[in-house]
Write a protein that holds these residues in place. Structure first.
Motif, PDB file in Angstrom:
ATOM      1  N   SER A 193       0.832  -1.203   0.000  1.00  7.76           N
ATOM      2  CA  SER A 193       0.000   0.000   0.000  1.00  7.76           C
ATOM      3  C   SER A 193       0.866   1.252   0.000  1.00  7.76           C
ATOM      4  O   SER A 193       2.075   1.186   0.216  1.00  7.76           O
ATOM      5  CB  SER A 193      -0.919   0.025   1.230  1.00  7.76           C
ATOM      6  OG  SER A 193      -0.208   0.442   2.379  1.00  7.76           O
ATOM      7  N   ASP A 194       0.224   2.385  -0.222  1.00  4.70           N
ATOM      8  CA  ASP A 194       0.875   3.675  -0.091  1.00  4.70           C
ATOM      9  C   ASP A 194       0.026   4.529   0.836  1.00  4.70           C
ATOM     10  O   ASP A 194      -1.212   4.488   0.783  1.00  4.70           O
ATOM     11  CB  ASP A 194       1.021   4.366  -1.453  1.00  4.70           C
ATOM     12  CG  ASP A 194       2.029   5.509  -1.430  1.00  4.70           C
ATOM     13  OD1 ASP A 194       2.606   5.777  -0.359  1.00  4.70           O
ATOM     14  OD2 ASP A 194       2.247   6.123  -2.484  1.00  4.70           O
ATOM     15  N   VAL A 195       0.678   5.301   1.680  1.00  6.53           N
ATOM     16  CA  VAL A 195      -0.007   6.112   2.680  1.00  6.53           C
ATOM     17  C   VAL A 195      -1.005   7.071   2.041  1.00  6.53           C
ATOM     18  O   VAL A 195      -2.053   7.365   2.621  1.00  6.53           O
ATOM     19  CB  VAL A 195       1.028   6.920   3.497  1.00  6.53           C
ATOM     20  CG1 VAL A 195       0.338   7.761   4.559  1.00  6.53           C
ATOM     21  CG2 VAL A 195       2.045   5.988   4.127  1.00  6.53           C
ATOM     22  N   MET A 196      -0.687   7.553   0.853  1.00  2.00           N
ATOM     23  CA  MET A 196      -1.528   8.567   0.214  1.00  2.00           C
ATOM     24  C   MET A 196      -2.606   7.966  -0.686  1.00  2.00           C
ATOM     25  O   MET A 196      -3.308   8.693  -1.386  1.00  2.00           O
ATOM     26  CB  MET A 196      -0.650   9.515  -0.615  1.00  2.00           C
ATOM     27  CG  MET A 196       0.178   8.801  -1.644  1.00  2.00           C
ATOM     28  SD  MET A 196       1.443   9.853  -2.380  1.00  2.00           S
ATOM     29  CE  MET A 196       0.409  10.980  -3.282  1.00  2.00           C
ATOM     30  N   CYS A 197      -2.785   6.663  -0.640  1.00  2.13           N
ATOM     31  CA  CYS A 197      -3.797   5.987  -1.457  1.00  2.13           C
ATOM     32  C   CYS A 197      -5.116   5.903  -0.688  1.00  2.13           C
ATOM     33  O   CYS A 197      -5.199   5.207   0.326  1.00  2.13           O
ATOM     34  CB  CYS A 197      -3.312   4.586  -1.820  1.00  2.13           C
ATOM     35  SG  CYS A 197      -4.603   3.493  -2.440  1.00  2.13           S
ATOM     36  N   PRO A 198      -6.159   6.600  -1.149  1.00  2.00           N
ATOM     37  CA  PRO A 198      -7.428   6.589  -0.406  1.00  2.00           C
ATOM     38  C   PRO A 198      -8.085   5.218  -0.342  1.00  2.00           C
ATOM     39  O   PRO A 198      -8.717   4.870   0.659  1.00  2.00           O
ATOM     40  CB  PRO A 198      -8.304   7.576  -1.187  1.00  2.00           C
ATOM     41  CG  PRO A 198      -7.715   7.615  -2.562  1.00  2.00           C
ATOM     42  CD  PRO A 198      -6.234   7.441  -2.356  1.00  2.00           C
ATOM     43  N   PHE A 199      -7.914   4.407  -1.392  1.00  3.34           N
ATOM     44  CA  PHE A 199      -8.506   3.076  -1.378  1.00  3.34           C
ATOM     45  C   PHE A 199      -7.751   2.128  -0.448  1.00  3.34           C
ATOM     46  O   PHE A 199      -8.311   1.128   0.010  1.00  3.34           O
ATOM     47  CB  PHE A 199      -8.554   2.493  -2.790  1.00  3.34           C
ATOM     48  CG  PHE A 199      -9.478   3.239  -3.711  1.00  3.34           C
ATOM     49  CD1 PHE A 199     -10.793   3.476  -3.362  1.00  3.34           C
ATOM     50  CD2 PHE A 199      -9.031   3.706  -4.941  1.00  3.34           C
ATOM     51  CE1 PHE A 199     -11.653   4.172  -4.199  1.00  3.34           C
ATOM     52  CE2 PHE A 199      -9.874   4.402  -5.793  1.00  3.34           C
ATOM     53  CZ  PHE A 199     -11.187   4.638  -5.418  1.00  3.34           C
ATOM     54  N   ASN A 256     -13.019  13.589  -4.968  1.00  5.37           N
ATOM     55  CA  ASN A 256     -12.654  13.485  -3.559  1.00  5.37           C
ATOM     56  C   ASN A 256     -13.889  13.326  -2.674  1.00  5.37           C
ATOM     57  O   ASN A 256     -13.862  12.593  -1.674  1.00  5.37           O
ATOM     58  CB  ASN A 256     -11.847  14.712  -3.122  1.00  5.37           C
ATOM     59  CG  ASN A 256     -10.422  14.670  -3.644  1.00  5.37           C
ATOM     60  OD1 ASN A 256      -9.900  13.618  -3.964  1.00  5.37           O
ATOM     61  ND2 ASN A 256      -9.788  15.833  -3.724  1.00  5.37           N
ATOM     62  N   ALA A 257     -14.972  13.987  -3.059  1.00  4.19           N
ATOM     63  CA  ALA A 257     -16.222  13.858  -2.300  1.00  4.19           C
ATOM     64  C   ALA A 257     -16.753  12.433  -2.395  1.00  4.19           C
ATOM     65  O   ALA A 257     -17.256  11.871  -1.406  1.00  4.19           O
ATOM     66  CB  ALA A 257     -17.257  14.851  -2.826  1.00  4.19           C
ATOM     67  N   HIS A 258     -16.635  11.843  -3.579  1.00  7.18           N
ATOM     68  CA  HIS A 258     -17.098  10.464  -3.779  1.00  7.18           C
ATOM     69  C   HIS A 258     -16.294   9.490  -2.913  1.00  7.18           C
ATOM     70  O   HIS A 258     -16.870   8.613  -2.242  1.00  7.18           O
ATOM     71  CB  HIS A 258     -16.971  10.083  -5.252  1.00  7.18           C
ATOM     72  CG  HIS A 258     -17.262   8.636  -5.528  1.00  7.18           C
ATOM     73  ND1 HIS A 258     -18.516   8.078  -5.351  1.00  7.18           N
ATOM     74  CD2 HIS A 258     -16.448   7.627  -5.955  1.00  7.18           C
ATOM     75  CE1 HIS A 258     -18.468   6.788  -5.659  1.00  7.18           C
ATOM     76  NE2 HIS A 258     -17.229   6.495  -6.022  1.00  7.18           N
ATOM     77  N   VAL A 259     -14.988   9.657  -2.898  1.00  4.04           N
ATOM     78  CA  VAL A 259     -14.142   8.776  -2.095  1.00  4.04           C
ATOM     79  C   VAL A 259     -14.404   8.998  -0.603  1.00  4.04           C
ATOM     80  O   VAL A 259     -14.379   8.056   0.192  1.00  4.04           O
ATOM     81  CB  VAL A 259     -12.645   9.001  -2.424  1.00  4.04           C
ATOM     82  CG1 VAL A 259     -11.770   8.137  -1.526  1.00  4.04           C
ATOM     83  CG2 VAL A 259     -12.378   8.671  -3.885  1.00  4.04           C
ATOM     84  N   THR A 260     -14.665  10.234  -0.224  1.00  2.00           N
ATOM     85  CA  THR A 260     -14.989  10.544   1.172  1.00  2.00           C
ATOM     86  C   THR A 260     -16.237   9.801   1.617  1.00  2.00           C
ATOM     87  O   THR A 260     -16.308   9.300   2.750  1.00  2.00           O
ATOM     88  CB  THR A 260     -15.186  12.068   1.350  1.00  2.00           C
ATOM     89  OG1 THR A 260     -13.965  12.744   1.037  1.00  2.00           O
ATOM     90  CG2 THR A 260     -15.587  12.398   2.782  1.00  2.00           C
TER      91      THR A 260
END
Length: 233
Positions: free
Chosen positions: A7-13, A74-78
């Motif tokens: 993983s990566d820290v900045m990956c929202p998924f 970003n709203a969708h991922v939130t």
């Protein structure tokens, strides 16, 4: 049975996938026999840390999106994150290169706190708006976990654990991992992306039943939402 997670820290998924996997693991009768190891992966190795840049503006510029579309994404991922109990504040997110955070994670792993470090880093980035490329910030996060603050500062002032991070990234490339999160269970079964909880549960059950040495080349892939090195999520 070992479960390796790239993983990566900045990956929202990745944070969403972490929660869904943890939910599945909590329901798994043999959870006490499962060992978790987090592995490093960088989505954007060339990213320049710049706390003055808004993450939505950065995404718009990097991907050729309109600022409005970046906000919508970003709203969708939130909303997705909220479904698993996570609070994302993209308005606070700091544009930062994740390499130092990965080195911090490997230091924590040496002290048996690798899982705790990942949670701290994800929360710092997505919820608290902290700079995960800042040594003082990482020292504070580590201190909260029980690590020695000065050791963290000393380690991060050198290139310690850089080879460990690069090794994880090279291993991912060798295995053909093109996006994260990527879960490998017992070196045999792989789940790609932030899959629904039942997918993780079924794969855990299957991998555990066949728990034995095997080659990753025989991996069964299940694909879902990921973030890739080209910056596409």
């Amino acid at each position: 049975m070992k479960v390796e997670i790239w993983s990566d820290v900045m990956c929202p998924f990745c944070y969403i996938g972490k929660r869904r996997f943890e939910d599945a693991l909590q329901q798994f009768d043999q959870k006490d026999k499962v060992e978790i190891e987090w592995k490093s992966f960088q989505l954007n190795p060339d990213m320049k840390t710049d706390p003055s840049v808004n993450i939505s503006q950065y995404l718009a510029d990097a991907k050729g999106w309109t600022l409005e579309y970046a906000h919508q994404m970003n709203a969708h991922v939130t909303e997705m994150a909220a479904e698993v109990g996570l609070t994302y504040h993209f308005g606070r997110a700091v544009v930062a290169n994740s390499f130092k955070a990965h080195r911090f994670s490997h230091l924590a792993k040496k002290h048996g706190l690798g899982v705790e470090a990942e949670e701290k880093l994800f929360r710092a980035y997505f919820t608290e708006g902290k700079n995960i490329d800042d040594t003082a910030t990482l020292a504070e996060l580590g201190n909260e976990m029980g690590l020695n603050r000065q050791e963290i500062i000393d380690v991060l002032s050198t290139d310690a654990y850089a080879d460990d991070v690069k090794h994880d990234i090279a291993e991912a490339e060798y295995l053909g991992i093109r996006g994260v999160p990527f879960f490998v269970m017992d070196g045999k079964y792989a789940v790609s992306g932030a899959q629904p909880v039942p997918v993780f549960s079924q794969t855990l059950e299957k991998a555990f039943e066949e728990w034995k040495p095997t080659a990753i080349s025989n991996t069964d892939d299940i694909n879902g939402q990921v973030c890739g090195p080209d910056g596409n999520c």
